[in-house]
Design a protein around this motif. Sequence first.
Motif, PDB file in Angstrom:
ATOM      1  N   SER A  53      -7.255   0.419   5.918  1.00 33.25           N
ATOM      2  CA  SER A  53      -6.270  -0.254   6.760  1.00 33.25           C
ATOM      3  C   SER A  53      -4.914   0.428   6.701  1.00 33.25           C
ATOM      4  CB  SER A  53      -6.137  -1.728   6.348  1.00 33.25           C
ATOM      5  OG  SER A  53      -5.854  -1.835   4.964  1.00 33.25           O
ATOM      6  N   GLY A  54      -4.857   1.609   6.063  1.00 34.96           N
ATOM      7  CA  GLY A  54      -3.644   2.405   6.090  1.00 34.96           C
ATOM      8  C   GLY A  54      -3.545   3.156   7.402  1.00 34.96           C
ATOM      9  N   ALA A  55      -2.875   4.273   7.395  1.00 36.67           N
ATOM     10  CA  ALA A  55      -2.648   5.035   8.626  1.00 36.67           C
ATOM     11  C   ALA A  55      -3.920   5.408   9.385  1.00 36.67           C
ATOM     12  CB  ALA A  55      -1.840   6.286   8.309  1.00 36.67           C
ATOM     13  N   PRO A  56      -5.035   5.727   8.706  1.00 37.59           N
ATOM     14  CA  PRO A  56      -6.235   6.116   9.464  1.00 37.59           C
ATOM     15  C   PRO A  56      -6.807   5.002  10.348  1.00 37.59           C
ATOM     16  CG  PRO A  56      -6.401   6.903   7.223  1.00 37.59           C
ATOM     17  CD  PRO A  56      -5.229   5.972   7.257  1.00 37.59           C
ATOM     18  N   ARG A  57      -6.731   3.753   9.881  1.00 38.86           N
ATOM     19  CA  ARG A  57      -7.240   2.609  10.643  1.00 38.86           C
ATOM     20  C   ARG A  57      -8.684   2.801  11.095  1.00 38.86           C
ATOM     21  NH1 ARG A  57      -2.069   0.454  14.259  1.00 38.86           N
ATOM     22  NH2 ARG A  57      -0.693   0.141  12.467  1.00 38.86           N
TER      23      ARG A  57
ATOM     24  N   ASP B 146      -8.946   0.291  17.553  1.00 42.01           N
ATOM     25  CA  ASP B 146      -7.909   0.653  18.520  1.00 42.01           C
ATOM     26  C   ASP B 146      -6.777  -0.363  18.620  1.00 42.01           C
ATOM     27  OD1 ASP B 146      -9.182  -1.405  19.835  1.00 42.01           O
ATOM     28  OD2 ASP B 146      -9.544  -0.314  21.698  1.00 42.01           O
ATOM     29  N   GLN B 147      -6.929  -1.526  18.023  1.00 46.58           N
ATOM     30  CA  GLN B 147      -5.870  -2.530  18.013  1.00 46.58           C
ATOM     31  C   GLN B 147      -5.659  -2.995  16.570  1.00 46.58           C
ATOM     32  OE1 GLN B 147      -4.015  -3.579  20.632  1.00 46.58           O
ATOM     33  NE2 GLN B 147      -5.094  -2.174  21.994  1.00 46.58           N
ATOM     34  N   GLY B 148      -4.463  -2.718  16.030  1.00 40.08           N
ATOM     35  CA  GLY B 148      -4.238  -3.045  14.632  1.00 40.08           C
ATOM     36  C   GLY B 148      -5.086  -2.138  13.764  1.00 40.08           C
TER      37      GLY B 148
ATOM     38  N   ALA C 216      -9.709  -7.054  13.397  1.00 37.10           N
ATOM     39  CA  ALA C 216      -8.798  -6.121  14.058  1.00 37.10           C
ATOM     40  C   ALA C 216      -7.591  -6.914  14.544  1.00 37.10           C
ATOM     41  CB  ALA C 216      -9.489  -5.413  15.224  1.00 37.10           C
ATOM     42  N   GLY C 217      -6.646  -6.215  15.125  1.00 40.23           N
ATOM     43  CA  GLY C 217      -5.434  -6.883  15.560  1.00 40.23           C
ATOM     44  C   GLY C 217      -5.635  -7.898  16.661  1.00 40.23           C
TER      45      GLY C 217
ATOM     46  N   THR D 172      -9.236 -13.305  19.739  1.00 38.69           N
ATOM     47  CA  THR D 172      -8.755 -14.504  19.071  1.00 38.69           C
ATOM     48  C   THR D 172      -7.255 -14.701  19.305  1.00 38.69           C
ATOM     49  OG1 THR D 172      -8.459 -13.208  17.037  1.00 38.69           O
ATOM     50  CG2 THR D 172     -10.513 -14.439  17.261  1.00 38.69           C
ATOM     51  N   PRO D 173      -6.782 -15.953  19.265  1.00 38.27           N
ATOM     52  CA  PRO D 173      -5.354 -16.219  19.488  1.00 38.27           C
ATOM     53  C   PRO D 173      -4.450 -15.590  18.436  1.00 38.27           C
ATOM     54  CG  PRO D 173      -6.661 -18.223  19.757  1.00 38.27           C
ATOM     55  CD  PRO D 173      -7.564 -17.202  19.160  1.00 38.27           C
ATOM     56  N   GLU D 174      -4.947 -15.461  17.214  1.00 30.18           N
ATOM     57  CA  GLU D 174      -4.215 -14.821  16.131  1.00 30.18           C
ATOM     58  C   GLU D 174      -5.090 -13.708  15.561  1.00 30.18           C
ATOM     59  OE1 GLU D 174      -2.139 -17.878  13.470  1.00 30.18           O
ATOM     60  OE2 GLU D 174      -3.595 -19.124  14.551  1.00 30.18           O
ATOM     61  N   GLY D 175      -4.479 -12.628  15.116  1.00 32.31           N
ATOM     62  CA  GLY D 175      -5.249 -11.504  14.604  1.00 32.31           C
ATOM     63  C   GLY D 175      -5.929 -11.842  13.289  1.00 32.31           C
TER      64      GLY D 175
END
Length: 316
Positions: free
Chosen positions: A214-218, A241-243, A260-261, A279-282
Amino acid sequence: MQTPLLPSLVLAIASTAALHAQAFHLDVPAEFARCVPAGATVKKVAGDMGFIEGPVWIASDGHLVFSDIPGNELKRWSAKEGVTTFRKPSANANGNTLDAAGRLLTCEHTGRRVAVQEKDGTVRTIVDAFEGRKLNSPNDVVVHSDGSIWFTDPEYGLKTNPTTKQREGKEQPGNYVYRHDPKSGRTTAVVKDFVQPNGLAFSPDEKKLYIADSGAPRHIRIFDVAADGTLSGGRVFCTIDQGGPDGIRVDRDGRVWSSAGDGVHIFAADGRRLGKILTPEGPANLCFGGADGRTLFMTARKSLYSIQVSVTGAAR
């Protein structure tokens, strides 16, 4: 002759289509339909919490346990009682899972350890150090059928010095993924090249291990698991691709479900994205549960959500 639709019926159909469009993003519709049944909707189960994580379904008692990290609490949810306190304080618990004996294993941020809750309620340390140095802040944990405990140790739970921007109290030279053998007491760093290792999950046959960064590489990487507990490979399985990816789960057919985000992303075993549950929240994490194992629970910021799905989770 076709009977014209009444305006109210046209509106109802349009509203249903709009709701469906808002609930899902489809990449491979036919394959996504094997995962999520037509008409399934995301439901808010509970809200007004701090930042929730680490859901695990306790089938023997029919309830969900999850963490409220800033609330310093493990919470319990059941359809009958709603949300109640399971354990407080929790040492800012994050990820949770069950071992083969059905005991709760928990990653603690401020405790800087992986702990186990015995059947009598006693909580004790499983592992809190590597090579004589304190762990960073264990994040997520899974258990192999041989009893070994695998967990990630990013630095998210350590405070950042506002002046130096460095993590205070960090003793490990990196952010590693570990394997702990309860029989021998030995802890091994199985991967050392992650930026921020996070969620992890075995394939149904346990020959593969998926680990989220969950760092820069995602992205999520996939490793081959040898009989002696060592890992090889480590290619990129998919990118979010999101978050970024956080908690991940594998279903009985080998698909990977990642937070994901914007929701939960579902990937085929070959890395193709099949679609998204929006979802409404990530969401930060997820798990399969419910009476038949076909409810997907999602811990998303301050709220707990669920949706009925067509598959169950892998055994581990």
